[in-house]
Design a protein around this motif. Structure first.
Motif, mmCIF file in Angstrom:
data_model
loop_
_atom_site.group_PDB
_atom_site.id
_atom_site.type_symbol
_atom_site.label_atom_id
_atom_site.label_comp_id
_atom_site.label_asym_id
_atom_site.label_seq_id
_atom_site.Cartn_x
_atom_site.Cartn_y
_atom_site.Cartn_z
ATOM 1 N N HIS A 208 0.814 -1.213 0.000
ATOM 2 C CA HIS A 208 0.000 0.000 0.000
ATOM 3 C C HIS A 208 0.845 1.260 0.000
ATOM 4 O O HIS A 208 0.376 2.325 -0.393
ATOM 5 C CB HIS A 208 -0.984 -0.033 1.170
ATOM 6 C CG HIS A 208 -2.093 -1.023 0.967
ATOM 7 N ND1 HIS A 208 -3.133 -0.802 0.086
ATOM 8 C CD2 HIS A 208 -2.299 -2.252 1.497
ATOM 9 C CE1 HIS A 208 -3.953 -1.837 0.094
ATOM 10 N NE2 HIS A 208 -3.469 -2.732 0.939
ATOM 11 N N ALA A 211 1.373 1.766 -3.684
ATOM 12 C CA ALA A 211 0.105 2.189 -4.279
ATOM 13 C C ALA A 211 -0.232 3.625 -3.904
ATOM 14 O O ALA A 211 -0.785 4.383 -4.709
ATOM 15 C CB ALA A 211 -1.014 1.247 -3.824
ATOM 16 N N ALA A 212 0.109 4.019 -2.682
ATOM 17 C CA ALA A 212 -0.158 5.397 -2.252
ATOM 18 C C ALA A 212 0.681 6.393 -3.050
ATOM 19 O O ALA A 212 0.220 7.488 -3.387
ATOM 20 C CB ALA A 212 0.123 5.544 -0.758
ATOM 21 N N GLU A 215 -0.949 6.737 -6.387
ATOM 22 C CA GLU A 215 -2.146 7.563 -6.228
ATOM 23 C C GLU A 215 -1.785 9.045 -6.146
ATOM 24 O O GLU A 215 -2.402 9.891 -6.806
ATOM 25 C CB GLU A 215 -2.889 7.139 -4.962
ATOM 26 C CG GLU A 215 -4.108 7.992 -4.645
ATOM 27 C CD GLU A 215 -4.725 7.613 -3.306
ATOM 28 O OE1 GLU A 215 -5.933 7.312 -3.295
ATOM 29 O OE2 GLU A 215 -4.017 7.604 -2.283
ATOM 30 N N GLU A 216 -0.786 9.363 -5.348
ATOM 31 C CA GLU A 216 -0.388 10.762 -5.164
ATOM 32 C C GLU A 216 0.118 11.373 -6.467
ATOM 33 O O GLU A 216 -0.269 12.492 -6.833
ATOM 34 C CB GLU A 216 0.695 10.843 -4.094
ATOM 35 C CG GLU A 216 1.262 12.244 -3.881
ATOM 36 C CD GLU A 216 0.264 13.229 -3.313
ATOM 37 O OE1 GLU A 216 0.494 14.445 -3.438
ATOM 38 O OE2 GLU A 216 -0.767 12.788 -2.745
ATOM 39 N N ASP A 233 -7.951 6.378 -6.733
ATOM 40 C CA ASP A 233 -7.970 5.579 -5.517
ATOM 41 C C ASP A 233 -6.829 4.574 -5.595
ATOM 42 O O ASP A 233 -6.653 3.907 -6.623
ATOM 43 C CB ASP A 233 -9.324 4.866 -5.404
ATOM 44 C CG ASP A 233 -9.513 4.231 -4.046
ATOM 45 O OD1 ASP A 233 -8.671 3.397 -3.675
ATOM 46 O OD2 ASP A 233 -10.484 4.568 -3.374
ATOM 47 N N ARG A 234 -6.062 4.444 -4.528
ATOM 48 C CA ARG A 234 -4.887 3.575 -4.562
ATOM 49 C C ARG A 234 -5.249 2.123 -4.798
ATOM 50 O O ARG A 234 -4.406 1.330 -5.245
ATOM 51 C CB ARG A 234 -4.092 3.725 -3.271
ATOM 52 C CG ARG A 234 -4.760 3.179 -2.008
ATOM 53 C CD ARG A 234 -4.031 3.612 -0.765
ATOM 54 N NE ARG A 234 -4.075 5.064 -0.600
ATOM 55 C CZ ARG A 234 -3.459 5.709 0.378
ATOM 56 N NH1 ARG A 234 -2.773 5.032 1.283
ATOM 57 N NH2 ARG A 234 -3.546 7.019 0.473
ATOM 58 N N THR A 235 -6.489 1.726 -4.513
ATOM 59 C CA THR A 235 -6.835 0.321 -4.697
ATOM 60 C C THR A 235 -6.853 -0.087 -6.164
ATOM 61 O O THR A 235 -6.716 -1.277 -6.466
ATOM 62 C CB THR A 235 -8.198 0.000 -4.065
ATOM 63 O OG1 THR A 235 -9.193 0.866 -4.610
ATOM 64 C CG2 THR A 235 -8.147 0.150 -2.571
ATOM 65 N N THR A 238 -3.548 -1.866 -6.852
ATOM 66 C CA THR A 238 -3.396 -3.223 -6.335
ATOM 67 C C THR A 238 -4.225 -4.222 -7.143
ATOM 68 O O THR A 238 -3.795 -5.360 -7.343
ATOM 69 C CB THR A 238 -3.770 -3.293 -4.849
ATOM 70 O OG1 THR A 238 -5.124 -2.865 -4.674
ATOM 71 C CG2 THR A 238 -2.852 -2.409 -4.014
#
Length: 326
Positions: A208, A211-212, A215-216, A233-235, A238
């Protein structure tokens, strides 16, 4: 591109001679290409990472020279050299081979690759989700038939053009990974780095922190284009990793092993193809349920030719069904 080989060695996974990160797919380069093409969001965010770095010298003063050099290439060479392709150039190069990236579009895709891939995925789904054992052998044989068609299509592509495409994109892909794994760069964004010394972002190395960061940077990509859109969304990342993993593994299995002649081999490939399909389903269902617009990537000239859904909801995999039916 800067050689980033030493930054992400993969214990237990295949590596190129230079040690750079790629899916664990043996010698099937088209499978590696599928994994990178599905995760094409990474090279999309490279140029904006470079812009942020240059605009905030105080925040990124501790970034090491090797990472600074990579960022300079993203900033000034993207779209202008043969191994620093922008989004439009990558699309022009790879779409004739693999169609639209599965990580960038959840539309119904009718190119040749997705037609034969979907046939194999659907045959796997029908086998796994059968309600009784009646017709089990016929469903298994139908799956084998779909594998034959898929293999024949892939084998007609796997050669010089695939090698060229791989050679054009793998360096910049791995360089983005190196940037995201750098603690000083991630700290400048106020986030932990992506995992290093492992197979991230391949082989289901879900993290995560990585992934973050994606996202950023994707959110900053949106604002740098002057478009007000919700951040990714970071999901989504994944879930897209799942698509990249199971797709590349299924492609490699077919190329390296051919049609599954015995039931155990068929069960292995059915599991990969079914998980590939469910990962694609989860990506599509989540994006549709979110009802949000797509997020454009950055190319060498600042345009945004490709889109990424801004949110996704992860769904459970049906492993129990596969174990029970294989």
């Amino acid at each position: 591109m800067t050689d980033s080989a030493s930054e992400h060695e993969q214990p237990g996974a295949d590596n190129e001679p230079d040690g750079s990160s790629r899916p664990n797919t043996g010698d099937a380069k088209i499978a590696w290409l599928y994994g990178m093409w599905t995760l094409d969001i990474l090279p999309q965010i490279g140029p904006v990472a470079a812009q942020i770095y240059e605009a905030n010298p105080r925040l990124f003063r501790d970034v090491p020279e090797i990472v600074a050099e990579i960022l300079a290439v993203f900033r000034y060479a993207t779209g202008y050299t043969e191994d620093s392709l922008n989004s439009t150039q990558r699309n022009t190069l790879i779409q004739p081979i693999l169609g639209t990236s599965d990580g960038l579009s959840q539309a119904i895709l009718n190119d040749d690759f997705h037609i034969v891939a979907n046939s194999m995925q659907t045959a796997a789904k029908e086998y796994v989700q059968r309600t009784s054992d009646t017709g089990e052998e016929q469903l298994r044989e139908a799956f084998r038939d779909s594998v034959t068609t898929f293999r024949q299509y892939i084998e007609t592509l796997n050669g010089s053009v695939v090698d060229n495409a791989y050679n054009r994109i793998h360096g910049s892909f791995n360089d983005v990974v190196t940037v995201l794994q750098d603690r000083a760069f991630a700290s400048g964004l106020g986030l932990p780095p992506a995992p290093s010394g492992a197979s991230w972002p391949f082989n289901l190395e879900v993290d995560h922190n990585g992934a973050a960061l994606v996202e950023e940077l994707a959110a900053r990509t949106s604002s740098s284009n002057g478009v007000s859109r919700p951040p990714m969304d970071r999901t989504i990342f994944t879930v897209t990793q799942r698509v990249a993993h199971y797709g590349s593994q299924a492609i490699a299995y077919v190329l390296l092993n051919g049609e599954p002649s015995d039931n155990d081999a068929a069960a292995t490939l059915i599991g990969l193809a079914y998980r590939w399909k469910t990962a694609l389903r989860d990506l599509a269902v989540g994006a549709q349920g979110a009802g949000v617009p797509t997020l454009g990537g950055i190319s060498g000239n600042g345009s945004s030719p490709a889109g990424v859904p801004a949110s996704v909801v992860m769904a459970r995999e049906s492993e129990r069904a596969i174990r029970g039916r294989s």
